[in-house]
Structures are given as C-alpha cells and as structure tokens.
Design a protein around this motif. Sequence first.
Motif, short mmCIF file in Angstrom:
data_model
loop_
_atom_site.label_atom_id
_atom_site.label_comp_id
_atom_site.label_asym_id
_atom_site.label_seq_id
_atom_site.Cartn_x
_atom_site.Cartn_y
_atom_site.Cartn_z
N GLU A 34 -7.94 -7.46 -8.47
CA GLU A 34 -6.59 -7.97 -8.68
C GLU A 34 -6.01 -7.36 -9.94
O GLU A 34 -6.75 -6.97 -10.86
N ALA A 35 -4.69 -7.26 -9.98
CA ALA A 35 -4.01 -6.75 -11.16
C ALA A 35 -2.67 -7.47 -11.29
O ALA A 35 -2.06 -7.86 -10.29
N ALA A 36 -2.21 -7.64 -12.54
CA ALA A 36 -0.97 -8.37 -12.79
C ALA A 36 0.17 -7.45 -13.19
O ALA A 36 1.30 -7.91 -13.35
N ASP A 37 -0.11 -6.16 -13.39
CA ASP A 37 0.96 -5.21 -13.75
C ASP A 37 0.62 -3.84 -13.18
O ASP A 37 -0.50 -3.59 -12.72
N GLY A 38 1.61 -2.95 -13.23
CA GLY A 38 1.45 -1.64 -12.60
C GLY A 38 0.39 -0.77 -13.27
O GLY A 38 -0.36 -0.06 -12.58
N GLU A 39 0.33 -0.80 -14.57
CA GLU A 39 -0.67 0.00 -15.28
C GLU A 39 -2.08 -0.44 -14.90
O GLU A 39 -2.97 0.38 -14.66
N ALA A 40 -2.29 -1.76 -14.84
CA ALA A 40 -3.60 -2.29 -14.47
C ALA A 40 -3.93 -1.94 -13.02
O ALA A 40 -5.09 -1.67 -12.68
N ALA A 41 -2.91 -1.95 -12.16
CA ALA A 41 -3.13 -1.61 -10.76
C ALA A 41 -3.63 -0.18 -10.62
O ALA A 41 -4.58 0.09 -9.87
N VAL A 42 -3.00 0.74 -11.33
CA VAL A 42 -3.42 2.14 -11.27
C VAL A 42 -4.84 2.29 -11.81
O VAL A 42 -5.69 2.95 -11.20
N ALA A 43 -5.11 1.67 -12.95
CA ALA A 43 -6.43 1.78 -13.56
C ALA A 43 -7.52 1.22 -12.64
O ALA A 43 -8.58 1.84 -12.46
N GLN A 44 -7.26 0.05 -12.05
CA GLN A 44 -8.27 -0.55 -11.17
C GLN A 44 -8.45 0.27 -9.90
O GLN A 44 -9.56 0.42 -9.39
N ALA A 45 -7.35 0.79 -9.38
CA ALA A 45 -7.45 1.60 -8.16
C ALA A 45 -8.30 2.84 -8.39
O ALA A 45 -9.12 3.21 -7.55
N LEU A 46 -8.11 3.48 -9.53
CA LEU A 46 -8.89 4.68 -9.84
C LEU A 46 -10.37 4.35 -9.99
O LEU A 46 -11.23 5.20 -9.71
N THR A 47 -10.67 3.13 -10.41
CA THR A 47 -12.07 2.71 -10.57
C THR A 47 -12.67 2.23 -9.25
O THR A 47 -13.81 2.58 -8.91
N LEU A 48 -11.89 1.45 -8.48
CA LEU A 48 -12.43 0.78 -7.29
C LEU A 48 -12.23 1.57 -6.00
O LEU A 48 -12.92 1.32 -5.02
N CYS A 49 -11.26 2.51 -6.00
CA CYS A 49 -10.93 3.29 -4.80
C CYS A 49 -10.74 2.40 -3.57
O CYS A 49 -11.48 2.52 -2.58
N PRO A 50 -9.77 1.50 -3.60
CA PRO A 50 -9.56 0.60 -2.46
C PRO A 50 -9.03 1.35 -1.25
O PRO A 50 -8.45 2.44 -1.37
N ASP A 51 -9.22 0.77 -0.08
CA ASP A 51 -8.63 1.34 1.13
C ASP A 51 -7.13 1.07 1.15
O ASP A 51 -6.36 1.87 1.68
N LEU A 52 -6.72 -0.07 0.57
CA LEU A 52 -5.32 -0.46 0.60
C LEU A 52 -4.96 -1.24 -0.66
O LEU A 52 -5.77 -2.05 -1.15
#
Length: 219
Positions: A34-52
């Motif tokens: 989960e992320a509460a802002d756009g910067e955190a979303a990008v950072a977590q996505a790069l770490t977790l590599c979600p499908d969606l």
Amino acid sequence: MTEAGVLICDPQELMRVGLRGVVDSQADLTVIGEAADGEAAVAQALTLCPDLVLMEARLPRLDGISATARLRAELPETHVLILTSCDRDEYAYAALRAGASGFLVKNTSAAEMLVALRGVLRGDTMIAPSVARRLIDRYVTGAVAPLADTRLDTLTDREREVLCLVGRGLNNVEIAEKLFLGETTIKTHVARILAKLHIRDRIQAVVLAYECGLVRPGG
C-alpha cells in the motif's frame, strides 16, 4: 492458481482498507503493498514489482498520472488501473496517455471493479462507461479535430483494420473472431503495429486511434 499481486495507492487509509478487503477476498488476487502518495507508490512498485497498481489520480507529493508514467517507463509489464473520485475527461485522457490500462470512478461497485482488475490483467482497456462515452464524444465525433500521423502510412490494410478494432476496445480473441483469423495471427499483427508506430503497448494504440480519427461511433 497463481495470484496476481496488487499494489494499492490512495491517500485515504479507509479507502485502502476497503480496497484491500475486496481484492484479498479473491483467490486469484492478493494485495502485496500500500502507498499513500505517488512517490511512495513508485518506490514500492520498483521494489515489489506488482502485476497491477490500483492508483488514485489525485495524490500528494506526486500525482497519480505522473506516477503512472514513471511506473510504466520503469516497469512496462506492470499494469495501472486508475480508481479516482474525479471523473474529469482530462484526467481520463491523461491517464491513458501516461500508460494506464483503465480508468474507473469510485462510485464503481466492488463487482465492477473486480471485472476491471481482471480485464486489465488480461491486457484489455477498462474505462468507466460514462467516461468512455464522453471521451468518444469529445475525441472521436469531431469536437477535437483528428491529428494527421504519417506513421499510419507504414501499416498494411490488415494492420490498419486491426488497429481500428483495438481502438474500439476489442481484445485479441474478439478481433480474431471478427476477422475470422487465429488469435496468434492477431497477436503478430498487434506486435507489428506497435513496432511500426513506435508505441509501447495497446493502450497507446487506443489513444492513437482516437487522436487520428480511425475510430468512429458504430464503425
């Protein structure tokens, strides 16, 4: 059954909790972050590599549209579905241009959202019906003049036909049935279309079809 990993990005904790409950109730979907802002979303996505990534358009620090563009550039295999409280046409169009695979508003039912999630994961474009209607009215019926694009001249007649059907939102199976061709043949046509037009995915192909006036209501 393989579970698709979903990252939820929304500034409201209660919304994230609700979305997590809906997603995690499905055997083929699981929330991995989960992320509460756009910067955190990008950072977590790069770490977790979600499908969606399920993304709100209006976010602190980095808006959801800009975050979508960054995610799609870094993780082209990750899909983004915008789920927002703001259904302005400009947000929807900007989201598609940024590489989002869908655009829903938050009055969407849980069942409809799950249909959209699975559609996006299949590679389909999922847009809220009310938004889709307005986009067609604005960008296809003549409110905005079609753009000339010489890249279309590189397409064969069959590839142009396939592009038109992609622009109308049909998936590969539906296009194959309509043209009486095999699904593998359609996949090949789509791949060649993307290469010739220098675009990264079928979402960008939909946008191009709208901009160039290839798609017409009822066409």
